[in-house]
Design an enzyme around this catalytic site. Structure first.
Site, PDB file in Angstrom:
ATOM      1  N   ASN A  31       4.820   1.389  -1.735  1.00  0.00           N
ATOM      2  CA  ASN A  31       4.859  -0.089  -1.185  1.00  0.00           C
ATOM      3  C   ASN A  31       5.692  -0.636  -2.498  1.00  0.00           C
ATOM      4  O   ASN A  31       6.607  -1.711  -2.214  1.00  0.00           O
ATOM      5  CB  ASN A  31       3.717  -0.767  -1.093  1.00  0.00           C
ATOM      6  CG  ASN A  31       3.033  -0.466   0.329  1.00  0.00           C
ATOM      7  OD1 ASN A  31       3.333  -0.992   1.212  1.00  0.00           O
ATOM      8  ND2 ASN A  31       2.018   0.596   0.388  1.00  0.00           N
TER       9      ASN A  31
ATOM     10  N   HIS B 195      -4.054  -3.847   3.088  1.00  0.00           N
ATOM     11  CA  HIS B 195      -5.161  -2.858   3.467  1.00  0.00           C
ATOM     12  C   HIS B 195      -4.703  -2.088   4.872  1.00  0.00           C
ATOM     13  O   HIS B 195      -4.344  -2.373   5.778  1.00  0.00           O
ATOM     14  CB  HIS B 195      -6.206  -3.691   3.882  1.00  0.00           C
ATOM     15  CG  HIS B 195      -7.351  -2.868   4.268  1.00  0.00           C
ATOM     16  ND1 HIS B 195      -8.375  -2.327   3.290  1.00  0.00           N
ATOM     17  CD2 HIS B 195      -8.084  -2.573   5.402  1.00  0.00           C
ATOM     18  CE1 HIS B 195      -9.141  -1.350   3.754  1.00  0.00           C
ATOM     19  NE2 HIS B 195      -9.062  -1.779   5.223  1.00  0.00           N
TER      20      HIS B 195
HETATM   21  C1  GAR Z   1      -1.403   2.200   0.774  1.00  0.00           C
HETATM   22  O1  GAR Z   1      -1.271   2.859   1.941  1.00  0.00           O
HETATM   23  C2  GAR Z   1      -2.421   1.056   0.748  1.00  0.00           C
HETATM   24  O2  GAR Z   1      -2.669   0.641   2.371  1.00  0.00           O
HETATM   25  C3  GAR Z   1      -3.695   1.537   0.412  1.00  0.00           C
HETATM   26  O3  GAR Z   1      -3.156   2.317  -0.831  1.00  0.00           O
HETATM   27  C4  GAR Z   1      -2.026   2.840  -0.341  1.00  0.00           C
HETATM   28  C5  GAR Z   1      -1.084   2.898  -1.778  1.00  0.00           C
HETATM   29  O4  GAR Z   1       0.095   3.692  -1.285  1.00  0.00           O
HETATM   30  N1  GAR Z   1      -4.509   0.445  -0.076  1.00  0.00           N
HETATM   31  C6  GAR Z   1      -5.605   0.536  -0.244  1.00  0.00           C
HETATM   32  O5  GAR Z   1      -6.492   1.456   0.378  1.00  0.00           O
HETATM   33  C7  GAR Z   1      -6.526  -0.794  -0.607  1.00  0.00           C
HETATM   34  N2  GAR Z   1      -8.106  -0.414  -0.258  1.00  0.00           N
HETATM   35  P1  GAR Z   1       1.475   3.623  -2.243  1.00  0.00           P
HETATM   36  O6  GAR Z   1       0.886   3.659  -3.631  1.00  0.00           O
HETATM   37  O7  GAR Z   1       2.462   4.737  -1.950  1.00  0.00           O
HETATM   38  O8  GAR Z   1       2.146   2.158  -2.110  1.00  0.00           O
END
Ligand code: GAR
Ligand code: 4DW
Length: 223
Positions: free
Chosen positions: A20, A115
């Site tokens: 992200n 989320h």
């Molecule tokens: C994402 O998929 C986000 O939705 C999740 O962590 C991931 C991070 O991915 N967040 C949660 O679960 C919050 N409770 P990334 O490090 O590749 O962006």
């Protein structure tokens, strides 16, 4: 968002891969970018997102929760780093430490989280497997303002994806993540450009109360 005549400055907090964060980097590098990335902070020294920040020449800091006795002192350390960069908006991009009420209060209406579920469905962890187990036909992700209550702040934008008969948690998660990378920078753009604000806990989009989050569908986004 009022940012004193300059582009709103964004701080991104991460704990892991930072895909992200990468979506924000890509958006910020476009010519018409509505925001500038000011700093990346990770609570984990080995987070791959730190490498992404380095490649994009964005200052980064590690603040390990393990170096602090309690949440308040960890949060104070994060706040201390943030103060060096005066961010207008804080993005929790897979940041996995719960922020205290006093921290959230300092940045009220200026912290966003994504989320991996269509809140209020499936707060908490393991969302993809839980949606599969419940035989949901639709799943997705939600960008919401962060309040001291977890996964409960006002939602702005949701990305909806179909659940396919052939899905397992990995394939479903990948589809949801594709959507995350679209809607998270989009929601931040709405805030940075002043289209979205929060007044007395109520989200306004273009000046009008937003009773429910805007929903963006997978097909729309991927045609
Ligand atoms: C994402 O998929 C986000 O939705 C999740 O962590 C991931 C991070 O991915 N967040 C949660 O679960 C919050 N409770 P990334 O490090 O590749 O962006
Ligand atoms: C979230 C909620 C709970 C935990 C981790 C993440 C969602 C996003 C978020 C991060 N920090 C937040 C939020 C939020 O929605 N609201 C606030 N702060 N106030 C969670 O339970 N984390 C635990 C640790 C996990 C780990 O280190 O791997 C924890 O004890 O903090």
């Amino acid at each position: 968002m009022k940012a004193g005549g300059r582009k709103p400055r964004v701080a991104v907090l991460i704990s892991g891969s930072g895909s992200n964060l990468q979506a924000f980097i890509d958006r910020a590098q476009q010519d018409n970018s509505p925001f500038a990335l000011a700093v990346v902070i990770s609570n984990k020294a080995d987070a791959f997102g730190l490498e992404r920040a380095r490649k994009a020449a964005i200052p980064s800091h590690v603040v390990s929760h393990k170096d602090f006795q309690d949440r308040e002192s960890f949060d104070k350390a994060i706040h201390g780093v943030l103060q060096e960069y005066s961010p207008d908006l804080i993005i929790l991009a897979g940041f996995m430490r719960i922020l205290s009420a006093s921290f959230v209060g300092k940045y009220a209406g200026r912290i966003l989280n994504i989320h991996p579920a269509l809140l209020p469905a499936y707060p908490g962890l393991n969302t993809h497997q839980r949606a599969l187990d419940a035989l949901e036909r639709w799943h997705g992700c939600t960008v919401h303002f962060v309040t001291e209550e977890l996964d409960a702040g006002p939602a702005i934008l949701q990305g909806r994806v179909p659940v396919l008969a052939t899905d397992d948690a990995a394939t479903l998660s990948a589809r949801v993540q594709t959507m995350e990378h679209i809607i998270f920078p989009e929601a931040a753009t709405w805030i940075a450009s002043g289209r979205v604000e929060i007044v007395d806990g109520q989200v306004l989009l273009d000046g009008k109360p937003l009773a429910k989050p805007v929903v963006q569908d997978w097909l729309e986004a991927n045609q």
